[in-house]
Design a protein around this motif. Structure first.
Motif, mmCIF file in Angstrom:
data_model
loop_
_atom_site.group_PDB
_atom_site.id
_atom_site.type_symbol
_atom_site.label_atom_id
_atom_site.label_comp_id
_atom_site.label_asym_id
_atom_site.label_seq_id
_atom_site.Cartn_x
_atom_site.Cartn_y
_atom_site.Cartn_z
ATOM 1 N N ALA A 38 50.131 -62.316 27.300
ATOM 2 C CA ALA A 38 50.137 -63.738 26.961
ATOM 3 C C ALA A 38 50.084 -64.601 28.215
ATOM 4 C CB ALA A 38 51.397 -64.072 26.149
ATOM 5 N N ALA A 39 50.837 -64.185 29.231
ATOM 6 C CA ALA A 39 50.918 -64.980 30.458
ATOM 7 C C ALA A 39 49.628 -64.942 31.261
ATOM 8 C CB ALA A 39 52.087 -64.484 31.306
ATOM 9 N N ILE A 40 49.082 -63.739 31.478
ATOM 10 C CA ILE A 40 47.894 -63.641 32.316
ATOM 11 C C ILE A 40 46.688 -64.303 31.648
ATOM 12 C CG2 ILE A 40 47.200 -61.356 31.464
ATOM 13 C CD1 ILE A 40 46.888 -62.614 35.091
ATOM 14 N N SER A 41 46.585 -64.175 30.311
ATOM 15 C CA SER A 41 45.482 -64.835 29.614
ATOM 16 C C SER A 41 45.641 -66.349 29.656
ATOM 17 C CB SER A 41 45.386 -64.343 28.163
ATOM 18 O OG SER A 41 46.584 -64.557 27.461
ATOM 19 N N SER A 42 46.887 -66.811 29.626
ATOM 20 C CA SER A 42 47.127 -68.258 29.713
ATOM 21 C C SER A 42 46.941 -68.789 31.123
ATOM 22 C CB SER A 42 48.539 -68.583 29.208
ATOM 23 O OG SER A 42 48.631 -68.344 27.828
ATOM 24 N N VAL A 43 47.230 -67.962 32.121
ATOM 25 C CA VAL A 43 46.911 -68.349 33.505
ATOM 26 C C VAL A 43 45.414 -68.634 33.614
ATOM 27 C CG1 VAL A 43 46.693 -67.496 35.884
ATOM 28 C CG2 VAL A 43 48.822 -67.132 34.624
ATOM 29 N N VAL A 44 44.618 -67.721 33.053
ATOM 30 C CA VAL A 44 43.161 -67.875 33.072
ATOM 31 C C VAL A 44 42.744 -69.114 32.287
ATOM 32 C CG1 VAL A 44 40.987 -66.846 32.295
ATOM 33 C CG2 VAL A 44 42.728 -65.409 33.404
ATOM 34 N N GLY A 45 43.272 -69.250 31.064
ATOM 35 C CA GLY A 45 42.878 -70.372 30.201
ATOM 36 C C GLY A 45 43.286 -71.723 30.741
ATOM 37 N N ALA A 46 44.529 -71.816 31.218
ATOM 38 C CA ALA A 46 45.018 -73.101 31.743
ATOM 39 C C ALA A 46 44.244 -73.514 32.984
ATOM 40 C CB ALA A 46 46.511 -73.004 32.062
ATOM 41 N N ALA A 47 43.986 -72.549 33.866
ATOM 42 C CA ALA A 47 43.258 -72.859 35.104
ATOM 43 C C ALA A 47 41.820 -73.262 34.794
ATOM 44 C CB ALA A 47 43.291 -71.658 36.043
ATOM 45 N N TYR A 48 41.141 -72.458 33.973
ATOM 46 C CA TYR A 48 39.746 -72.729 33.637
ATOM 47 C C TYR A 48 39.586 -74.120 33.007
ATOM 48 C CZ TYR A 48 35.293 -72.376 31.125
ATOM 49 O OH TYR A 48 34.036 -72.617 30.632
ATOM 50 N N THR A 49 40.437 -74.413 32.024
ATOM 51 C CA THR A 49 40.280 -75.672 31.287
ATOM 52 C C THR A 49 40.720 -76.865 32.118
ATOM 53 O OG1 THR A 49 40.774 -74.412 29.272
ATOM 54 C CG2 THR A 49 40.720 -76.805 29.079
ATOM 55 N N SER A 50 41.836 -76.736 32.836
ATOM 56 C CA SER A 50 42.294 -77.854 33.674
ATOM 57 C C SER A 50 41.241 -78.220 34.713
ATOM 58 C CB SER A 50 43.614 -77.487 34.363
ATOM 59 O OG SER A 50 44.637 -77.251 33.431
ATOM 60 N N VAL A 51 40.648 -77.195 35.332
ATOM 61 C CA VAL A 51 39.646 -77.446 36.370
ATOM 62 C C VAL A 51 38.364 -78.034 35.781
ATOM 63 C CG1 VAL A 51 38.158 -76.313 38.087
ATOM 64 C CG2 VAL A 51 40.590 -75.769 37.989
ATOM 65 N N SER A 52 38.105 -77.788 34.493
ATOM 66 C CA SER A 52 36.912 -78.384 33.862
ATOM 67 C C SER A 52 37.034 -79.904 33.791
ATOM 68 C CB SER A 52 36.692 -77.802 32.465
ATOM 69 O OG SER A 52 37.659 -78.261 31.536
ATOM 70 N N PHE A 53 38.233 -80.434 34.042
ATOM 71 C CA PHE A 53 38.443 -81.892 34.075
ATOM 72 C C PHE A 53 38.374 -82.441 35.500
ATOM 73 C CE2 PHE A 53 40.048 -80.948 29.906
ATOM 74 C CZ PHE A 53 39.850 -82.106 29.163
ATOM 75 N N PHE A 54 38.288 -81.558 36.497
ATOM 76 C CA PHE A 54 38.279 -82.013 37.888
ATOM 77 C C PHE A 54 37.082 -82.899 38.214
ATOM 78 C CE2 PHE A 54 41.117 -78.938 40.552
ATOM 79 C CZ PHE A 54 42.154 -79.142 39.656
ATOM 80 N N ASP A 55 35.935 -82.625 37.561
ATOM 81 C CA ASP A 55 34.745 -83.398 37.929
ATOM 82 C C ASP A 55 34.826 -84.857 37.485
ATOM 83 O OD1 ASP A 55 34.303 -83.162 35.220
ATOM 84 O OD2 ASP A 55 32.309 -82.269 35.387
ATOM 85 N N ALA A 56 35.903 -85.217 36.793
ATOM 86 C CA ALA A 56 36.134 -86.641 36.502
ATOM 87 C C ALA A 56 36.360 -87.397 37.807
ATOM 88 C CB ALA A 56 37.348 -86.812 35.590
ATOM 89 N N PHE A 57 36.854 -86.676 38.821
ATOM 90 C CA PHE A 57 37.185 -87.301 40.100
ATOM 91 C C PHE A 57 36.210 -86.930 41.209
ATOM 92 C CE2 PHE A 57 41.101 -86.444 37.685
ATOM 93 C CZ PHE A 57 41.512 -87.749 37.458
ATOM 94 N N SER A 58 35.441 -85.844 41.024
ATOM 95 C CA SER A 58 34.457 -85.448 42.034
ATOM 96 C C SER A 58 33.334 -84.646 41.381
ATOM 97 C CB SER A 58 35.123 -84.614 43.131
ATOM 98 O OG SER A 58 34.150 -84.149 44.046
#
Length: 407
Positions: free
Chosen positions: A286-306
């Motif tokens: 549960a943790a390792i899959s959520s590490v992947v999911g949280a990182a992937y999805t959070s970073v998909s919002f980074f291009d709002a700033f760059s």
């Protein structure tokens, strides 16, 4: 030509399965496990009603979000900025903040999981797990590798939790009755579990994965709809199984201390030493899959700033950095208290109505954002009702959710 078409279909099918398990396993993290155990201990069989409400809200939210985002061909923050200038920046900042807090707990959970399963030091386990997640994003075909790993981890969690749920012998009849007629209703608990399963970054994880795979436009609406339904089903099955596993232990008279590792105690009480090892594997998966999911999805919002972070490779390295930062924070603080994980779910629940309301408005009044396509009226009506309900629950429970930090 035929082989190219076949390869494209296989690639799209793999991406759809990956999106299903990305959303589902993002929802099934250490916070998910902690929240389910905490509220099952405090509410007993009545918590089944909260689970039902969360699944119904999941259905409405994901059906709307997946269809709106894939029809528009834009990420959530891009739609928000188009409809309400500046709103996309706010949404992105909130999603990234919530994902950061959750991911500290995810890394901590992976360490605790390996400690329970193999006896490794939790910090070493967290570091090794984070390194594995980083390797996934460092390879060239990061998306395909992520899809395969998440599918395996999701099936592993469901299989092990099913075994423990059967072994614990829960009072299924009472749970079924209280699913529709509960003895008590806890609005803060419902808001928190909604946040833990569909709030914050989880709302957009599957849809953004489909966007990255090119599964967009009206020609893919049917498969997108099936994918949304499947992701909700996987999450719902896992939550009910975990709930039943804990409920069986609680109903047998075992006292679980939610200030400690109550889920591990419950699994051990239900299935002995194997139960403890199974808990470790479930928590780690549960943790390792959520590490992947949280990182992937959070970073998909980074291009709002760059905009420089939009291409696949820069985004992959930004994801690596995101995981590294959360891992360093975990190693410094040494733990992610249960109260922090429960708060993070509640915080994501407070974020949910903001982005969801904006997407609904885009579908209702800005059909140009959806390429001129009409969004189903029944989904809009249900979405509007859910939006009102989540705003209401957020307002009445905001103080209680922030009080979790004092726990």
């Amino acid at each position: 030509m035929a082989s190219e078409v076949l390869t494209e279909r296989k690639s799209r099918r793999s991406a759809l399965l990956g999106a299903i398990f990305l959303m589902a396993t993002s929802a099934i993290g250490p916070g998910f496990i902690t929240q389910t155990t905490t509220f099952t201990v405090s509410l007993g069989a009545a918590f089944a009603f909260g689970i039902l409400v969360s699944i119904l809200i999941d259905f409405v939210v994901q059906m709307n979000v997946w269809r709106i985002i894939t029809l528009s061909g834009r990420r959530a923050h891009q739609i928000a900025n188009t409809v309400v200038p500046g709103a996309g920046y706010l949404l992105a900042a909130l999603i990234i903040a919530g994902g950061l807090v959750f991911n500290i707990g995810n890394v901590a959970g992976s360490g605790l999981g390996l400690n329970a399963a193999l006896g490794l030091d939790p910090k070493l386990g967290g570091l090794l797990s984070a390194a594995l997640a980083i390797v996934l994003f460092a390879v060239k075909r990061a998306g395909a590798a992520m899809d395969r790993v998440l599918i395996v981890l999701g099936l592993l969690m469901i299989g092990l939790t099913l075994y423990v749920a059967i072994a614990s012998g829960p009072p299924v009849g009472d749970a079924l009755r209280q699913t529709v007629w509960p003895d008590t209703i806890d609005v803060a608990a419902i808001t928190t579990i909604i946040g833990g399963t569909v709030g914050g970054y989880i709302t957009y994880s599957g849809a953004h994965r489909l966007l990255d795979s090119g599964t967009t436009g009206p020609e893919h609406v049917r498969e997108v709809t099936r994918g949304a339904l499947a992701s909700i089903a996987v999450t719902g099955v896992m939550r009910f199984l975990l709930f039943l596993a804990i409920l069986g232990v609680v109903a047998s008279g075992v006292v679980l201390d939610t200030a400690g590792n109550a889920t591990a105690d419950a699994f051990q009480a239900a299935a002995g030493e194997f139960g403890q090892r199974a808990f470790g594997l479930v928590l780690w998966a549960a943790a390792i899959s959520s590490v992947v999911g949280a990182a992937y999805t959070s970073v998909s919002f980074f291009d709002a700033f760059s905009a420089r972070l939009n291409p696949p490779r820069p985004r992959a390295w930004a994801t690596v950095a995101f995981i590294a930062v959360t891992t360093v924070i975990y190693l410094i603080i040494g733990t992610a208290p249960a109260a922090l994980l429960v708060f993070a779910g509640g915080f994501n629940g407070l974020i949910l109505p903001i982005g969801f309301t904006i997407l609904l408005y885009a579908a209702w009044r800005r059909r140009d954002v959806l390429g001129g396509h009409r969004h189903p009226a029944w989904l809009l009506v249900l979405g509007a009702l859910v939006s009102v309900v989540t705003w209401y629950m957020g307002v009445v429970s905001v103080r209680t959710i922030f009080d979790y930090l004092a726990g």
